[in-house]
Design a protein around this motif. Structure first.
Motif, PDB file in Angstrom:
ATOM      1  N   ARG A   1     -45.286 -45.550 -11.356  1.00  0.00           N
ATOM      2  CA  ARG A   1     -45.504 -44.859 -12.628  1.00  0.00           C
ATOM      3  C   ARG A   1     -46.822 -45.276 -13.279  1.00  0.00           C
ATOM      4  NH1 ARG A   1     -40.083 -46.694 -14.036  1.00  0.00           N
ATOM      5  NH2 ARG A   1     -38.579 -45.332 -12.965  1.00  0.00           N
ATOM      6  N   ARG A   2     -47.425 -46.378 -12.777  1.00  0.00           N
ATOM      7  CA  ARG A   2     -48.700 -46.857 -13.329  1.00  0.00           C
ATOM      8  C   ARG A   2     -49.833 -46.472 -12.389  1.00  0.00           C
ATOM      9  NH1 ARG A   2     -46.413 -51.911 -13.340  1.00  0.00           N
ATOM     10  NH2 ARG A   2     -47.907 -52.411 -11.718  1.00  0.00           N
ATOM     11  N   PRO A   3     -51.028 -46.215 -12.949  1.00  0.00           N
ATOM     12  CA  PRO A   3     -52.158 -45.945 -12.067  1.00  0.00           C
ATOM     13  C   PRO A   3     -52.687 -47.234 -11.429  1.00  0.00           C
ATOM     14  CG  PRO A   3     -52.856 -45.865 -14.361  1.00  0.00           C
ATOM     15  CD  PRO A   3     -51.371 -46.102 -14.377  1.00  0.00           C
ATOM     16  N   GLY A   4     -53.488 -47.112 -10.408  1.00  0.00           N
ATOM     17  CA  GLY A   4     -54.236 -48.249  -9.884  1.00  0.00           C
ATOM     18  C   GLY A   4     -53.572 -49.022  -8.768  1.00  0.00           C
ATOM     19  N   ASN A   5     -52.579 -48.478  -8.073  1.00  0.00           N
ATOM     20  CA  ASN A   5     -52.022 -49.180  -6.908  1.00  0.00           C
ATOM     21  C   ASN A   5     -51.688 -48.152  -5.822  1.00  0.00           C
ATOM     22  OD1 ASN A   5     -49.079 -48.373  -7.101  1.00  0.00           O
ATOM     23  ND2 ASN A   5     -49.377 -49.248  -9.145  1.00  0.00           N
ATOM     24  N   PRO A   6     -51.388 -48.631  -4.629  1.00  0.00           N
ATOM     25  CA  PRO A   6     -51.233 -47.682  -3.502  1.00  0.00           C
ATOM     26  C   PRO A   6     -50.122 -46.644  -3.668  1.00  0.00           C
ATOM     27  CG  PRO A   6     -51.458 -49.924  -2.681  1.00  0.00           C
ATOM     28  CD  PRO A   6     -51.319 -50.025  -4.170  1.00  0.00           C
ATOM     29  N   VAL A   7     -49.109 -46.915  -4.505  1.00  0.00           N
ATOM     30  CA  VAL A   7     -48.032 -45.925  -4.656  1.00  0.00           C
ATOM     31  C   VAL A   7     -48.153 -45.108  -5.947  1.00  0.00           C
ATOM     32  CG1 VAL A   7     -46.355 -47.118  -3.191  1.00  0.00           C
ATOM     33  CG2 VAL A   7     -46.477 -47.685  -5.623  1.00  0.00           C
TER      34      VAL A   7
ATOM     35  N   GLY B   1     -48.417 -42.562  -8.750  1.00  0.00           N
ATOM     36  CA  GLY B   1     -48.255 -41.117  -8.782  1.00  0.00           C
ATOM     37  C   GLY B   1     -47.239 -40.584  -7.800  1.00  0.00           C
ATOM     38  N   MET B   2     -46.715 -41.442  -6.931  1.00  0.00           N
ATOM     39  CA  MET B   2     -45.702 -40.991  -5.974  1.00  0.00           C
ATOM     40  C   MET B   2     -44.395 -40.773  -6.740  1.00  0.00           C
ATOM     41  SD  MET B   2     -44.613 -43.092  -2.635  1.00  0.00           S
ATOM     42  CE  MET B   2     -43.100 -42.851  -1.772  1.00  0.00           C
ATOM     43  N   PRO B   3     -43.746 -39.619  -6.572  1.00  0.00           N
ATOM     44  CA  PRO B   3     -42.465 -39.426  -7.252  1.00  0.00           C
ATOM     45  C   PRO B   3     -41.451 -40.447  -6.716  1.00  0.00           C
ATOM     46  CG  PRO B   3     -43.227 -37.392  -6.176  1.00  0.00           C
ATOM     47  CD  PRO B   3     -44.087 -38.503  -5.684  1.00  0.00           C
ATOM     48  N   ILE B   4     -40.809 -41.190  -7.608  1.00  0.00           N
ATOM     49  CA  ILE B   4     -39.862 -42.206  -7.143  1.00  0.00           C
ATOM     50  C   ILE B   4     -38.469 -41.924  -7.692  1.00  0.00           C
ATOM     51  CG2 ILE B   4     -41.550 -44.052  -6.866  1.00  0.00           C
ATOM     52  CD1 ILE B   4     -40.427 -45.139  -9.621  1.00  0.00           C
ATOM     53  N   LEU B   5     -37.488 -42.561  -7.086  1.00  0.00           N
ATOM     54  CA  LEU B   5     -36.131 -42.530  -7.610  1.00  0.00           C
ATOM     55  C   LEU B   5     -36.064 -43.553  -8.747  1.00  0.00           C
ATOM     56  CD1 LEU B   5     -34.373 -42.425  -4.155  1.00  0.00           C
ATOM     57  CD2 LEU B   5     -34.200 -40.647  -5.891  1.00  0.00           C
ATOM     58  N   ASP B   6     -35.523 -43.147  -9.898  1.00  0.00           N
ATOM     59  CA  ASP B   6     -35.528 -44.017 -11.084  1.00  0.00           C
ATOM     60  C   ASP B   6     -34.413 -45.051 -11.004  1.00  0.00           C
ATOM     61  OD1 ASP B   6     -37.692 -42.627 -12.063  1.00  0.00           O
ATOM     62  OD2 ASP B   6     -36.446 -41.206 -13.187  1.00  0.00           O
ATOM     63  N   VAL B   7     -34.389 -45.799  -9.924  1.00  0.00           N
ATOM     64  CA  VAL B   7     -33.339 -46.790  -9.696  1.00  0.00           C
ATOM     65  C   VAL B   7     -33.327 -47.841 -10.809  1.00  0.00           C
ATOM     66  CG1 VAL B   7     -32.554 -48.576  -8.095  1.00  0.00           C
ATOM     67  CG2 VAL B   7     -33.458 -46.437  -7.213  1.00  0.00           C
ATOM     68  N   ASP B   8     -34.509 -48.193 -11.319  1.00  0.00           N
ATOM     69  CA  ASP B   8     -34.597 -49.250 -12.338  1.00  0.00           C
ATOM     70  C   ASP B   8     -33.978 -48.837 -13.669  1.00  0.00           C
ATOM     71  OD1 ASP B   8     -36.608 -47.346 -12.562  1.00  0.00           O
ATOM     72  OD2 ASP B   8     -37.945 -48.687 -13.636  1.00  0.00           O
ATOM     73  N   LYS B   9     -33.585 -47.544 -13.808  1.00  0.00           N
ATOM     74  CA  LYS B   9     -32.936 -47.117 -15.058  1.00  0.00           C
ATOM     75  C   LYS B   9     -31.429 -47.377 -15.012  1.00  0.00           C
ATOM     76  CE  LYS B   9     -36.583 -44.516 -16.736  1.00  0.00           C
ATOM     77  NZ  LYS B   9     -37.143 -43.237 -16.322  1.00  0.00           N
ATOM     78  N   ALA B  10     -30.905 -47.737 -13.850  1.00  0.00           N
ATOM     79  CA  ALA B  10     -29.472 -48.003 -13.740  1.00  0.00           C
ATOM     80  C   ALA B  10     -29.136 -49.308 -14.463  1.00  0.00           C
ATOM     81  CB  ALA B  10     -29.065 -48.102 -12.277  1.00  0.00           C
ATOM     82  N   ARG B  11     -27.849 -49.477 -14.838  1.00  0.00           N
ATOM     83  CA  ARG B  11     -27.466 -50.680 -15.585  1.00  0.00           C
ATOM     84  C   ARG B  11     -27.616 -51.925 -14.727  1.00  0.00           C
ATOM     85  NH1 ARG B  11     -23.006 -47.217 -17.314  1.00  0.00           N
ATOM     86  NH2 ARG B  11     -23.864 -46.088 -19.084  1.00  0.00           N
TER      87      ARG B  11
END
Lengths: 94, 461
Positions: free
Chosen positions: B395-401, B403-413
């Motif tokens: 979700r942040r600019p400046g690294n190899p991934v 802009g890649m669409p990701i699964l929002d796993v980190d939003k889980a409890r």
């Protein structure tokens, strides 16, 4: 351009557009069977290989024909069967 | 046009319709199998009709009949056996192999046919070039997928320079062929150059980019078959080839978008080693470990669990264990679904086929858009063998991934990650998900870890 080429080009372009329209609705769940099924459809190349048989008349021509027939038949037979095998596994909750 | 020719033409039109209707029925899992059968029926009719055409036009000579019959019989048996025995985890390489032979057959048609017009010469050249590149490229891709050719990007010395030379040679031969003398030797020379180019183009492409490469090669075969149709003036080949070309193009774009990588960069290669470097456990201290029993209890008392499978699940052949765990949880009243990233696995939709094989109902298989809104309501996200596609750094600019669409796993409890080590994914960077305070790591092989979780579930909950 000959009228024949124009007609072929028309068919080609419209078929491309139909393909885009039909396939863009396929859900991600089915992408592997879709690709495999599309793969089987280009096995229609076997029809082209059969037409080639009518003009083959040299040893090289026969050899080329046999290899092409092997490739195309493998593509079409294997493609449809493996797609069917995959799709048979997709089951609903019931 | 004779009555016979008209009839043949109309039957071919019906076959083309069957292909389109068949593809249309693939829009839903419930009708997809019927779609494939409709398409196969169309194909059978097309083949029988062509047989009638051959007989009607005076037959073929005995040698040609034998060559065609024996070749086709051998090929059909080889294809059927391969299709019957292949394991679902090996599906990408089989599809690649079928793709290769389709492209090869299309190229051979142009090599065997004496061109009757300039149209046939030009399309014949295109057919040979595209078909031959696809043939050798798909074989290399299949070899990489099967592990016979190293999956990491193989740098060929002067590879790009050689490719440019090959392209120039092929172009020169094409000009001679179309402009001056349509000699079969010029065409053969083009085929050889294209075969070499196919190898050079595919070798530098890494494992992570395989879903894109397979889709692109599929599109190329479709185009080659359509070109063969122009050479032979055969409408069914043109239509079927165009349909497959469109299918491959759509999947190529979907896969490239899902990785946020331009197609040109993927073809240039060098990305995705295929063998992640394993970092020893403990090298990074700030991750939290969880025991199997604690993880099992956490899963048992959750209201909603989302399983996030990645290539690691396929590599470990752990799909049956994953689905067994999901079924056990479902029986306890837990709401279970699978969140599947478009590029999970080695070909588009590969993970879905593996889970379907293990009897996961397709209603539970959710794609990126369907699953992401649900993570906020998820008690436990169970990540199995997925890495880069879950990295919040995207979700942040400046690294190899980025802009890649990701699964929002980190939003889980809470998050449980089953992984053998803290090794990197293809992108070669740390996954920030692993150091998130809500994440617990369960260091295990996917198959053994899932089996242990299932046993823990039965023992303690």
């Amino acid at each position: 351009m000959s009228p024949l080429l124009l007609a072929d080009l028309t068919v080609f372009t419209l078929a491309l557009l139909v393909g885009f329209e039909v396939i863009s609705k396929v859900p991600a769940t089915l992408h592997t069977p879709l690709m495999s099924g599309a793969n089987a459809i280009h096995g229609v190349v076997i029809v082209g290989v059969m037409l080639l048989a009518a003009t083959a008349s040299t040893t090289a021509g026969y050899a080329l024909l046999a290899i092409a027939a092997f490739f195309a038949a493998m593509n079409v037979a294997g493609g449809y069967v493996v797609t069917d095998r995959m799709l048979a596994m997709f089951r609903s909750r019931s | 046009m004779s009555a016979f020719d008209t009839t043949v033409h109309l039957i071919y039109l019906a076959c083309a319709t069957a292909f389109v209707v068949g593809l249309h029925l693939m829009n839903a899992p419930a009708t997809a199998r019927r779609g494939n059968q409709v398409s196969a029926a169309g194909m059978a009719v097309a083949i029988l009709t062509t047989l009638a055409v051959l007989i009607h036009d005076g037959g073929v000579d005995a040698y040609a009949a034998w060559a065609l019959g024996a070749g086709a019989a051998g090929g059909a048996v080889a294809g059927l056996v391969a299709a019957r025995v292949v394991r679902m985890t090996s599906m990408p390489q089989l599809v690649s192999l079928f793709n290769a032979v389709g492209g090869g057959a299309a190229a051979l048609i142009a090599l065997g046919e004496r061109p009757a017009s300039t149209q046939a010469e030009v399309t014949g050249v295109l057919d040979v070039l595209i078909g031959a590149v696809t043939f050798s490229g798909s074989l290399i891709a299949a070899g990489k997928l099967a592990g016979r050719v190293p999956g990491r990007p193989l740098a060929v010395p002067f590879g790009r320079a050689i490719s440019v030379l090959l392209a120039a040679a092929a172009a020169a031969l094409a000009v001679v062929y179309v402009g001056a003398e349509p000699s079969p030797w010029a065409l053969t020379g083009m085929a050889v150059a294209a075969l070499a180019a196919g190898v050079l183009l595919t070798l530098p492409i890494g494992g992570a980019d395989m879903p894109v490469v397979i889709s692109l090669l599929n599109a190329c075969t479709g185009t080659a078959v359509a070109m063969a149709g122009f050479v032979l003036e055969s409408t069914p080949l043109i239509i079927a080839g165009a349909l497959v070309g469109a299918a491959g193009a759509i999947l190529t774009k979907l896969m490239a978008d899902a990785m946020n990588r331009p197609i040109g960069a993927i073809i240039a290669g060098g990305y995705g080693t295929g063998d992640a470097v394993a970092v020893a456990v403990g090298a990074t201290q700030q991750v939290r470990e969880v025991t199997v029993d604690d993880a099992a209890i956490q899963l048992a008392y959750a209201g909603k669990v989302v399983i996030v499978p990645g290539y690691g699940l396929a590599a470990a052949q752990a799909q049956h264990e994953a689905v067994a765990l999901a079924q056990a949880l479902t029986e306890r009243g837990v709401e279970v679904s699978y969140a599947i990233h478009p590029v999970a696995g080695r070909m588009p939709g590969h993970m879905n086929v593996l889970l379907a094989e293990a009897n996961a109902p397709y209603e539970q298989l959710l794609d990126l858009e369907e699953s992401n809104p649900g993570f906020a309501r998820t008690d436990v996200a169970l990540v199995i063998g997925a890495n880069d596609v879950t990295n919040p750094a995207a979700r942040r600019p400046g690294n190899p991934v980025s802009g890649m669409p990701i699964l929002d796993v980190d939003k889980a409890r809470s998050v449980i990650v089953i992984k053998r080590s803290l090794g990197h994914g293809y992108a070669g960077i740390d996954n920030e998900l692993y150091t998130d305070p809500r994440t617990a790591m369960l260091f295990a092989d996917a198959k053994a870890g899932l089996a242990a979780l299932l046993a823990g579930l039965h023992a303690y909950a």
